[in-house]
Design a protein around this motif. Structure first.
Motif, PDB file in Angstrom:
ATOM      1  N   LYS A   1       0.841  -1.185   0.000  1.00 30.89           N
ATOM      2  CA  LYS A   1       0.000   0.000   0.000  1.00 30.89           C
ATOM      3  C   LYS A   1       0.884   1.246   0.000  1.00 30.89           C
TER       4      LYS A   1
ATOM      5  N   SER B   1       1.968   4.767   1.612  1.00 31.65           N
ATOM      6  CA  SER B   1       1.946   5.363   2.945  1.00 31.65           C
ATOM      7  C   SER B   1       1.129   6.653   2.945  1.00 31.65           C
ATOM      8  N   TYR B   2       0.690   7.042   4.129  1.00 32.24           N
ATOM      9  CA  TYR B   2      -0.126   8.244   4.271  1.00 32.24           C
ATOM     10  C   TYR B   2       0.635   9.491   3.803  1.00 32.24           C
ATOM     11  N   ASP B   3       1.916   9.615   4.183  1.00 29.98           N
ATOM     12  CA  ASP B   3       2.696  10.797   3.811  1.00 29.98           C
ATOM     13  C   ASP B   3       2.861  10.922   2.300  1.00 29.98           C
TER      14      ASP B   3
ATOM     15  N   ALA C   1       0.901   9.632  -0.043  1.00 28.91           N
ATOM     16  CA  ALA C   1      -0.397   9.927  -0.639  1.00 28.91           C
ATOM     17  C   ALA C   1      -0.761  11.402  -0.476  1.00 28.91           C
ATOM     18  N   GLU C   2      -0.477  11.971   0.703  1.00 28.60           N
ATOM     19  CA  GLU C   2      -0.773  13.376   0.939  1.00 28.60           C
ATOM     20  C   GLU C   2       0.077  14.289   0.058  1.00 28.60           C
TER      21      GLU C   2
ATOM     22  N   LYS D   1      -1.247  14.215  -3.438  1.00 33.19           N
ATOM     23  CA  LYS D   1      -2.507  14.957  -3.473  1.00 33.19           C
ATOM     24  C   LYS D   1      -2.239  16.465  -3.552  1.00 33.19           C
TER      25      LYS D   1
ATOM     26  N   ASP E   1     -10.111   2.265  -0.755  1.00 30.64           N
ATOM     27  CA  ASP E   1      -8.774   2.671  -1.176  1.00 30.64           C
ATOM     28  C   ASP E   1      -7.748   2.035  -0.262  1.00 30.64           C
TER      29      ASP E   1
ATOM     30  N   ASN F   1      -4.866   2.833   0.132  1.00 28.12           N
ATOM     31  CA  ASN F   1      -3.929   3.809   0.674  1.00 28.12           C
ATOM     32  C   ASN F   1      -4.346   4.325   2.051  1.00 28.12           C
ATOM     33  N   VAL F   2      -5.594   4.032   2.456  1.00 31.40           N
ATOM     34  CA  VAL F   2      -6.079   4.498   3.752  1.00 31.40           C
ATOM     35  C   VAL F   2      -5.581   3.560   4.841  1.00 31.40           C
ATOM     36  N   ALA F   3      -4.870   4.095   5.805  1.00 32.06           N
ATOM     37  CA  ALA F   3      -4.332   3.273   6.894  1.00 32.06           C
ATOM     38  C   ALA F   3      -5.465   2.790   7.786  1.00 32.06           C
TER      39      ALA F   3
ATOM     40  N   ASP G   1      -7.611   1.657  11.085  1.00 29.31           N
ATOM     41  CA  ASP G   1      -7.662   2.115  12.474  1.00 29.31           C
ATOM     42  C   ASP G   1      -7.533   0.890  13.365  1.00 29.31           C
TER      43      ASP G   1
END
Length: 392
Positions: free
Chosen positions: A35, A37-39, A41-42, A45, A116, A118-120, A122
């Motif tokens: 996947k 990572s959040y960083d 993907a941001e 974006k 998606d 890419n969403v981590a 919870d």
């Protein structure tokens, strides 16, 4: 105009270079961890948004050049030149192949949905456990330790009471008392499971949960055996094993037309008291207690009976009620249990681990075994009355 055009081109090229870098990083992350990572993907974006803003700015400048009426600007102004330039057309081609505002810079090939990758997730801490039924019976029965593998005891067999009034000088009556030597084996209740060595070492919480569940499994089986064990080795001889209780002996016809379960229990209490054994407990399955409890609250006759004493304990006719998952449904036992039977504990629950079982060593597995040794000895079967809660 040429300076502004040059700045826009440089800005677009800079953003495109960063997008390409993060595209490569995203591909590497998907390859390595499955996947983005959040960083990453941001960042994609945000660069996508900036790229779209520059494109919108170019379009606005082009429109202003047309509206001004400046023939040269309108026909071949810097905006037109920029839009028609090879650099802009290349950027526009890339823009058309990318998601617009809010995208992460991936090529659009299908319909995007909310799943998606890419969403981590919870991730919640701890472990959601399975059910642990309350184990109530053993704590109610008297218990003693033992160091042997068998329990022997002498039990009164027959007492013939010939005590009677006697005239002066007359012969007195002779009573008789016989005993029987009884023996009860100590039973072993055990089970095992295999886990990986990595699990035991890396996930301490899960390993501890396995230990707890294994201990519970042993005691849950004992709860049933203390009631229903048939006494044939290696089984425990439970309360309802033949010879460990006295059948209540009542038929349906003797219980009236309403609140039959309550009537039956009350009659059995009376029989025990008449025999000199004042009961200290009523053992019921939780489902049968629920039926009785509902009867007590939904009938006029039952509402006058208290089901909880001052200490908050469930009672019927002043006798404590023990609800146990070990008691089979539609059966019950009433007795003076403190005098009737004893649990003899040889060993508490022992949990042991080994990597030498079977092919554990080569597979990096650990076998966990939990076991316990005990016996239930019923010295006075007459002090327990039991049987069907809804007799024929």
């Amino acid at each position: 105009m040429s300076d502004q055009l040059e700045k826009l081109i440089k800005s677009m090229e800079g953003i495109e270079a960063k997008i390409n870098d993060f595209d490569a990083k995203a591909s590497e992350e998907i390859k390595n961890i499955g996947k983005v990572s959040y960083d990453t993907a941001e960042a994609l974006k945000n660069f996508g948004i900036k790229q779209q803003e520059l494109a919108d700015e170019v379009m606005q400048l082009k429109q202003r050049g047309v509206v001004t009426g400046d023939t040269e600007a309108a026909s071949e102004g810097w905006g037109d030149q920029f839009v028609k330039s090879e650099e802009y057309q290349a950027k526009l081609h890339l823009l058309k192949g990318r998601r617009q505002v809010g995208s992460v810079g991936f090529e659009v090939k299908n319909t995007l949905t909310g799943s998606d990758t890419n969403v981590a997730p919870d991730r919640k801490p701890g472990i959601v456990p399975g059910s642990f039924a309350p184990l109530t019976l053993e704590s109610f029965l008297p218990s003693l330790p033992t160091t042997s593998n068998a329990i022997e005891f002498t039990k009164e067999n027959v007492f013939t009471n010939s005590a009677a009034e006697a005239a002066e000088g007359a012969e007195k009556g002779e009573s008789a008392l016989t005993w029987t030597l009884e023996s009860m084996h100590v039973s072993t209740v055990a089970h095992w499971i295999k886990i990986s060595r990595q699990l035991a070492a890396d996930n301490v919480a899960l390993a501890a949960y396995v230990d707890t569940r294994m201990r519970y499994g042993v005691n849950r089986k004992i709860e049933t055996q203390l009631v229903s064990g048939n006494g044939t080795a290696p089984n425990i001889s439970g309360i309802l094993d033949t010879g460990n209780f006295t059948a209540h002996g009542y038929a349906d016809a003797a219980l009236g037309s309403t609140l039959k379960k309550l009537v039956l229990i009350r009659k059995v209490i009376g029989d025990l008291e008449a025999a000199g054994d004042y009961p200290d407990g009523i053992i019921l399955n939780p489902a049968d207690w629920a039926t009785i409890d509902i009867d007590l609250f939904t009938t006029a006759a039952g509402q006058s009976l208290r089901t909880v004493n001052e200490a908050g304990q469930r009672v019927l006719f002043g006798v404590p009620v023990i609800t146990s998952v070990g008691m089979t449904a539609d059966n019950f036992a009433v007795g003076n249990f403190s005098m009737a039977c004893t649990v003899h504990n040889r060993e508490g629950v022992i949990v042991e681990m080994s990597d030498s079982d079977d092919d554990n060593f080569t597979k990096n597995l650990i076998t966990i075994r939990a076991e316990r040794r005990l016996a239930l000895v019923t010295e006075r079967p007459a002090a327990i009355r039991a049987g069907d809660l809804t007799p024929a």
